[in-house]
Every structure is written in C-alpha cells, then in structure tokens.
Design an enzyme around this catalytic site. Structure first.
Site, mmCIF file in Angstrom:
data_model
loop_
_atom_site.group_PDB
_atom_site.id
_atom_site.type_symbol
_atom_site.label_atom_id
_atom_site.label_comp_id
_atom_site.label_asym_id
_atom_site.label_seq_id
_atom_site.Cartn_x
_atom_site.Cartn_y
_atom_site.Cartn_z
ATOM 1 N N HIS A 7 0.823 -1.217 0.000
ATOM 2 C CA HIS A 7 0.000 0.000 0.000
ATOM 3 C C HIS A 7 0.857 1.266 0.000
ATOM 4 C CE1 HIS A 7 0.358 -0.343 4.515
ATOM 5 N NE2 HIS A 7 0.514 0.960 4.391
ATOM 6 N N ASP B 184 0.043 -7.562 1.111
ATOM 7 C CA ASP B 184 0.459 -6.199 1.437
ATOM 8 C C ASP B 184 1.978 -6.087 1.541
ATOM 9 O OD1 ASP B 184 0.127 -3.489 1.891
ATOM 10 O OD2 ASP B 184 -0.139 -3.707 4.049
ATOM 11 N N SER C 176 4.682 2.322 8.113
ATOM 12 C CA SER C 176 4.346 1.193 7.250
ATOM 13 C C SER C 176 5.547 0.744 6.437
ATOM 14 C CB SER C 176 3.209 1.569 6.298
ATOM 15 O OG SER C 176 2.005 1.723 6.998
#
Length: 492
Positions: free
Chosen positions: A134, A164, A247
């Site tokens: 993402h 992901d 992230s």
C-alpha cells in the site's frame, strides 16, 4: 533601566497529524543594544571535551560489543543493528478527478499529484528493499532516502496486494542488509522494537525513529478495513508504537533481528493506541523471493475446496471441511476426500479458513506440506506438493488491445467459485480496453449470440466482427452471481 525592554513571549510547537510547525514570537520596543560577543561563563562545562580518551566524549557505539552492560537494552541493541538498514520512502502518484461536467461530456477531468510516505528496510547488499504494497501501489515515482540523507530513485520489482508486501530496488552497496531473524518461534511478552519514519520529512530527519514494547500476541487474524482483499492473517501484534509513515519498516526482537514488517494498526483516533500489527518475516521473505524471481506471487493450489461457515457443534471454530476434491490435483493424489476435516497444516493448528489460506501462502508453490485431518473419528495424515493455482498456470490470450482472456476449466471454476463451467474469463483489462466496460473476473458466455466456450472462441469472434462493416458486438457475460448483456461496443 535600559532603554531596550525585550520580552520573549512564547515558543509554541504545534503537532497536527503528520505536520509539525514551530512559531516563535518576540515582543519588545526595538532591537537590543549591541554587546560584546563572548561565550557565557558555564560552571558546568567539562574541561576535557577535546580529550578522546575520556569515555564521556566518545561517539555513539557502532556495534553491540561497544555498548556497556548497563546500557545494553533490547531497544538499544535493535537500534544499533537495524537502524542502518532502514530507509524512508516518498512516493508520488497522479490522481484524476472529475466534476459533474467532466462526467457529462466524458472528459478525463483534472489531474493532481498526491505525495505518500512510508518506510522500508534492506534485506541484502544488492539494494533490495522490502516495504508494504500500500506504500508503493500506483506510484509514478518512488524516492528512497537512507539514514544519512542520501536519495535514490527506486525501481519497483513487484508488489502483492493480497499480502500487502512489495519489493523495490536501489543501487547496490548503498544500504546495508538488516539482520534477519525468524517469526516461527516468537514468545508472547518478549521485547519488540518497531523502526521506521512515522513523520516522513516533517521532523527534517532521515534517520528512523525507534519505539519499544513487547510481542502482545501471535497468530492474529484481523478483518481488513473497507472490504479490502488483504490477507491480514497470522500477524504479530505489538504495543510498540506504530504510526502513519511506519508502514513497511521492520519489527525487531531483543537480539536485534528483524521478525516482522510493520503493516497496520487498530485505531479509533488514527494514531497509535497500542495495537499494531506486523507481517511475519518468514512470510515476507517467501513473498519477496517470488517477486524477485517471477515479478509476481504465485498462488499455491491444493486442489480442494473447503467450507467453514457451518453450524456444526462438533467442529471447533469452524475448521475447514473438505467439500470437493478435483481429479488429478495434489490433494486427490494424496487421498483426501470430501467430508475430511482439516486440523493441522505443517504442524500448525487450523481453526478456520484464514489459517488454511495463510498456511498455504507461507509454504509457497512447489513446497511439500503435511496435512492432518479427521475422517470417521480417526486422525489421518497426508503429504503432497503444492501446485500453482489454475489461473496462474493458464495460457493468456490477448484478443483486443489490453484485454487478456483465459479459458474456464473445472479447476478454474473451483478456484474462483464461478457459477458457470465454460466461457472466456477476463484475466486483465488494460487502459486501452477500459471502454469495453469489462472487468477482471467477468466470464464471456456469448458474442452477438454466438456461444463462447473458450478464450480461443472469443478471439475468433472478436477478429470476425473487427473485419465486419459495423464492428459492433454485444456480450453476454457472467459477473459474480449475475448474468446479463453488456452494453454494445465497437471492435477494430
């Protein structure tokens, strides 16, 4: 009293989301009178600042061995070992926006550039960086910044939205590889250290931030937000602060080995609330290997369909119940049958379908797995080699510019749980074919009332009507649980 009366009113540091601002206000009656410039007399100043032999004047330790016993905490060890390998990612993606008039006149609308932030870490010295899908998905440009502020244009090797995870590449020998551990033997309560850049460039620092906590749980299965098709299963839960921008950064253990990839948080406020989740490093390395070798992640296939949503008081947590085994598949060769209840995969307890799915993904295509199952009150075992899903192995035929089809087979019907047993499945729709209004996963059943039972049938019919005077075609398709006609369009 001096003529110059100067008062410092306030220094305010404002934090808002990821933005950081500083406001300094000085009030007074004119500039201060000049004075002789000299350093203040500091009674606490050390007298040996220039003496490198003084231990207090040495630079920060470069290895764990240089850290004194009292300061050698898990957080410090992880910081020393892993920080050099952590990078920040800055992305740019072009987004199209349409207003009412753009949609009415079928215009493209306006475009704007959106910036994104994330973190990552090197897994080798060849410039291979792991991050989240993402973070890089849809990006037109990716810039990687190391701890020293060096900037590199990054190339996307591949990304996998289901897990992901993504791999990008920078020039070799610029970012050192992180020490990689394993996520197979984690202990609940052991120290955990999250590394990454939660503020992007707002702090104007390129070295990552370190937060510490513990492994709060393992094997966590969480529901992806907004119906996303993301396999957030068998995750590592930690209370180490993970915030937007973290992230893709690493999660390390007390020995300074990477055990996971920071991915998501459970939050009502948008910030860290002590419930962060990381993808196990063992899965991340399997996915990275697939992306490096094939540019995509091959999906493992056992050849059986399972059911978990069943009101069965004898079944614990809805363990997968085999409802169909296809002929000639790995599960068929191993002797599995409809009615078998799967209880373990490679020694891992299987309590529901997510456990089964993530177990297959973690094993990977081509690996041999041991499956324990119940049949007629007995516990049995089977061993077989995982194949790739039928859609991954199927031949793709490009019938129109940007439109690729594959033939529906019984195995593909089972894999995708299709309502039809024949036709041409839409495998991908490129930008050139958007005007057809077809979507990935649609199945073409007929073209101008001519039956389509394969991708080759569809290709021949498209070619025929492209040579006709009108070139107009109307497709009868299956989309999910619905079957109907698509609005006609022209082919050339």
């Amino acid at each position: 009293m001096s003529a110059a009366r100067v008062a410092v009113a306030a220094t305010v540091l404002i934090f808002a989301g990821l933005g950081v601002g500083a406001l300094v206000t000085t009030l007074g009656n004119g500039p201060p009178q000049p004075e002789e410039s000299r350093p203040a007399n500091n009674p606490f100043a050390r007298t040996s600042l220039a003496d490198p032999a003084d231990p207090a004047n040495r630079s920060a330790p470069q290895s764990v061995a240089e850290i004194s016993g009292a300061r050698r905490t898990p957080t410090v060890i992880a910081a020393v070992r892993v920080l050099p390998s952590v990078v920040s990612l800055r992305t740019e993606r072009t987004v199209q926006s349409q207003d009412m008039f753009d949609r009415f006149f079928n215009r493209r609308g306006r475009s704007r550039v959106e910036a994104g932030l994330g973190s990552g870490f090197a897994i080798d010295d060849a410039g291979t960086i792991i991050t989240n899908a993402h973070v890089v998905s849809g990006a037109d440009r990716i810039e990687v910044v190391d701890r020293d502020g060096q900037r590199f244009e990054a190339e996307v090797v591949g990304f996998d939205e289901l897990t992901d995870l993504a791999v990008v590449r920078v020039p070799p020998d610029r970012v050192p590889a992180a020490p990689l551990g394993t996520s197979s033997n984690l202990l609940i309560g052991e120290p955990a250290v999250a590394l990454g850049n939660p503020s992007g460039y707002a702090l104007r620092n390129t070295e990552a931030t370190v937060t510490s906590g513990v492994v709060s749980g393992v094997g966590r299965d969480i529901q992806a937000a907004g119906g996303q098709e993301v396999l957030y299963a068998d995750m590592i839960q930690t209370d180490a602060s993970i915030n937007p921008g973290n992230s893709g950064g690493p999660l390390a253990n007390a020995e300074g080995d990477v055990i996971g990839v920071n991915s998501s948080i459970f939050s009502r406020s948008g910030g860290s609330e002590g419930m962060g989740f990381a993808i196990p490093i063992d899965r991340a390395l399997v996915v990275a290997s697939e992306l490096l070798q094939f540019g995509r992640v091959r999906r493992p296939w056992a050849g059986l369909q399972v059911l978990t949503d069943r009101p069965d008081p004898e079944s614990v947590f809805g363990r997968p119940l085999v409802v169909e085994v296809l002929d000639g598949t790995p599960a068929d060769a191993a002797g599995l049958q409809a009615g078998d209840e799967i209880v373990r995969l490679n020694g891992r307890v299987i309590n529901h379908d997510l456990d089964w799915q993530v177990g297959l993904v973690d094993a990977g295509v081509g690996s041999t797995v041991d499956v324990t199952f119940h049949r007629g009150g007995r516990e049995l075992q089977a061993r077989f080699r995982l194949d790739e899903v039928p859609t991954g192995r199927a031949e793709r035929i490009e019938v129109l510019a940007g439109l690729r089809l594959i033939t529906v087979t019984p195995q593909i019907q089972q894999e995708l749980n299709l309502r039809v047993d024949a036709g041409a499945l839409i495998a991908s729709v490129g930008e050139e074919a958007r005007g057809t209004r077809l979507r990935e996963g649609d199945v073409i059943l007929s073209i101008n009332r001519n039956e389509v039972r394969s991708a080759e049938d569809a290709g021949e019919l498209f070619d025929y009507y492209a040579r006709s005077r009108d070139g107009s075609v109307q497709l009868y398709i299956a989309r999910g649980t619905e079957i109907g006609y698509l609005q006609p369009f022209r082919v050339r």
